[in-house]
Design a protein around this motif. Structure first.
Motif, mmCIF file in Angstrom:
data_model
loop_
_atom_site.group_PDB
_atom_site.id
_atom_site.type_symbol
_atom_site.label_atom_id
_atom_site.label_comp_id
_atom_site.label_asym_id
_atom_site.label_seq_id
_atom_site.Cartn_x
_atom_site.Cartn_y
_atom_site.Cartn_z
ATOM 1 N N TYR A 61 0.820 -1.204 0.000
ATOM 2 C CA TYR A 61 0.000 0.000 0.000
ATOM 3 C C TYR A 61 0.860 1.263 0.000
ATOM 4 N N SER A 62 2.041 1.175 0.604
ATOM 5 C CA SER A 62 2.881 2.368 0.694
ATOM 6 C C SER A 62 3.834 2.518 -0.493
ATOM 7 N N VAL A 63 4.119 1.425 -1.186
ATOM 8 C CA VAL A 63 5.098 1.500 -2.278
ATOM 9 C C VAL A 63 4.506 1.179 -3.652
ATOM 10 N N VAL A 110 -1.590 -7.868 1.191
ATOM 11 C CA VAL A 110 -2.787 -7.036 1.004
ATOM 12 C C VAL A 110 -3.616 -6.993 2.286
ATOM 13 N N CYS A 111 -3.718 -8.145 2.957
ATOM 14 C CA CYS A 111 -4.485 -8.210 4.209
ATOM 15 C C CYS A 111 -3.689 -7.730 5.419
ATOM 16 N N ARG A 112 -2.404 -7.419 5.185
ATOM 17 C CA ARG A 112 -1.515 -6.948 6.251
ATOM 18 C C ARG A 112 -1.515 -7.901 7.438
ATOM 19 N N LEU A 113 -1.358 -9.183 7.128
ATOM 20 C CA LEU A 113 -1.316 -10.189 8.179
ATOM 21 C C LEU A 113 -0.032 -10.051 8.993
ATOM 22 N N ASP A 114 -0.169 -10.111 10.287
ATOM 23 C CA ASP A 114 0.983 -10.025 11.182
ATOM 24 C C ASP A 114 1.115 -11.364 11.900
ATOM 25 N N PHE A 115 2.101 -12.160 11.490
ATOM 26 C CA PHE A 115 2.238 -13.497 12.047
ATOM 27 C C PHE A 115 2.873 -13.445 13.435
ATOM 28 N N PRO A 116 2.522 -14.387 14.295
ATOM 29 C CA PRO A 116 3.219 -14.506 15.589
ATOM 30 C C PRO A 116 4.709 -14.733 15.355
ATOM 31 N N VAL A 117 5.517 -14.353 16.324
ATOM 32 C CA VAL A 117 6.970 -14.435 16.181
ATOM 33 C C VAL A 117 7.418 -15.851 15.842
ATOM 34 N N MET A 118 6.836 -16.831 16.488
ATOM 35 C CA MET A 118 7.283 -18.217 16.255
ATOM 36 C C MET A 118 6.958 -18.664 14.822
#
Length: 315
Positions: free
Chosen positions: A61-63, A185-193
C-alpha cells in the motif's frame, strides 16, 4: 574498483556454492538420488517459502506503483513471446527448446535480485514490486513452455493444454506468490514463532538450490551445449538490458526502481529454472550450464551496467 568488488562479492559466493555442490558429488558425498530429492524439496518447499516471505513482508500500500509494475510485466511478456517465437523458428534441438526459452528470459529476481539490491540500498527497495510484475509471469510461462516442449511433448494439443493448466494451478511457487500477495494485502501479522519458522525455511532456498545445481552439473554434456549456452548468456546479460534499460530511463525510472529493472533484465538465470526443468521431465543440462555461465559472467556485465548507470547519474 569499488563497483567491481561489490559485484564480485554479490556473484562469486553464489558461484562458489555451486562449485561446492559439484565437489560434493565428485567425492561421492552426495549421489544422483540425493540430488533428485533435493531438487524436488526445493521446488515444492523452500522456493515457495522464499517468495512468500519476500512478498508477505512488503507493505504494497505504501510503495505500490501501477505504472512501474505494468512496465515490468509488459517487458517480461514481450521478452518471453519474442524469444519463444524466434527460438521455435531457429533453434534446431527441439528437445531442449523449453530449456533454451526459460533460461533466456528468467532472471534470479527473488534469490539473487533482493540480495543484490540490499547490498546497494540496505533494504529490498523496489524488488517486491518488480517481483509482483515478473515472477508470477516467469512461472506461468515456464510451466507453459516446458509443458509444450521437451522429450515427451506433443505440441499444442488437448493433452498438453490440460497438463499446462494443471501445472499452473498446482505450481508450488505460484501458490507461494498468491499467498504472499494475499498476506501483504491483508496486512497479516504473524506470531513471532510462525514468522521465524517461515524465515528459517526460506533461507534454505538459495544455498540448497545452488548445491543441487552444482551437484547435478554434468561437465561432458555441458560441453555439447556451448553454443546455445553462449547465445542464452548474451541474451540474458547484454542484449535484453541494452534493449529495455533505455526505455526504462526514457519513462523516468531511476534509483532503486532502475536497479530492480536491471536485476529483472540482466541478472543471471535463476537456479529455480534448473529445478523446474528437472521436475517437468527435461534433461536440465542446458539449464545448468546456463546458470553457471551467467552467474560467473554477471560479475563482469552487472559491473559494467552499474558503472554506466552511475556515470549517467541515474543511480
Amino acid at each position: 574498483m569499488e563497483q567491481l568488488l561489490f559485484s564480485l562479492n554479490s556473484t562469486i559466493p553464489v558461484f562458489l556454492v555451486m562449485v561446492l555442490g559439484y565437489f560434493l558429488k565428485q567425492i561421492r558425498m552426495v549421489d544422483d538420488s540425493f540430488v533428485k530429492t533435493l531438487n524436488k524439496f526445493n521446488y515444492t518447499v523452500t522456493l515457495p517459502f522464499l517468495v512468500f516471505k519476500d512478498l508477505s513482508g512488503s507493505d504494497f500500500y505504501s510503495v505500490w506503483d501501477t505504472r512501474y509494475v505494468l512496465y515490468c510485466f509488459l517487458v517480461t511478456l514481450a521478452t518471453i513471446t519474442v524469444i519463444w517465437i524466434m527460438a521455435g523458428l531457429f533453434y534446431r534441438d527441439k528437445a531442449c527448446l523449453g530449456e533454451f526459452v526459460q533460461a533466456s528470459y528468467r532472471s534470479s529476481a527473488a534469490i539473487l535480485g533482493i540480495a543484490f539490491i540490499q547490498n546497494i540500498y540496505g533494504n529490498s527497495g523496489m524488488a517486491p514490486l518488480m517481483i509482483v510484475g515478473t515472477v508470477p509471469l516467469y512461472n506461468v510461462a515456464a510451466v507453459l513452455v516446458l509443458s509444450f516442449t521437451g522429450p515427451d511433448a506433443h505440441g499444442l494439443d488437448k493433452a498438453s493444454l490440460k497438463k499446462a493448466l494443471k501445472g499452473i494451478l498446482t505450481n508450488p511457487i505460484l501458490i507461494g506468490i498468491a499467498l504472499g500477495v494475499l498476506a501483504s494485502v491483508c496486512r497479516l501479522d504473524f506470531p513471532v514463532m510462525i514468522d521465524k519458522t517461515i524465515n528459517n525455511v526460506a533461507v534454505l532456498a538459495s544455498p540448497l538450490a545452488l548445491i543441487g545445481l552444482g551437484a547435478g552439473f554434468e561437465g561432458r554434456k555441458a560441453l555439447k551445449q556451448v553454443l546455445p549456452t553462449t547465445v542464452v548468456s548474451a541474451l540474458k546479460l547484454v542484449i535484453l538490458p541494452a534493449l529495455f534499460l533505455p526505455l526504462a530511463i526514457h519513462l523516468g525510472f531511476t534509483q532503486e526502481k532502475l536497479v530492480a529493472i536491471l536485476v529483472m533484465l540482466g541478472s543471471p538465470t535463476t537456479a529455480s529454472c534448473y529445478i523446474m526443468a528437472k521436475n517437468m521431465g527435461h534433461e536440465g543440462t542446458l539449464t545448468s550450464s546456463t546458470v553457471v555461465a551467467t552467474t560467473f559472467l554477471s560479475s563482469i556485465t552487472l559491473t559494467a551496467w552499474l558503472f554506466i548507470l552511475r556515470s549517467m547519474g541515474l543511480i
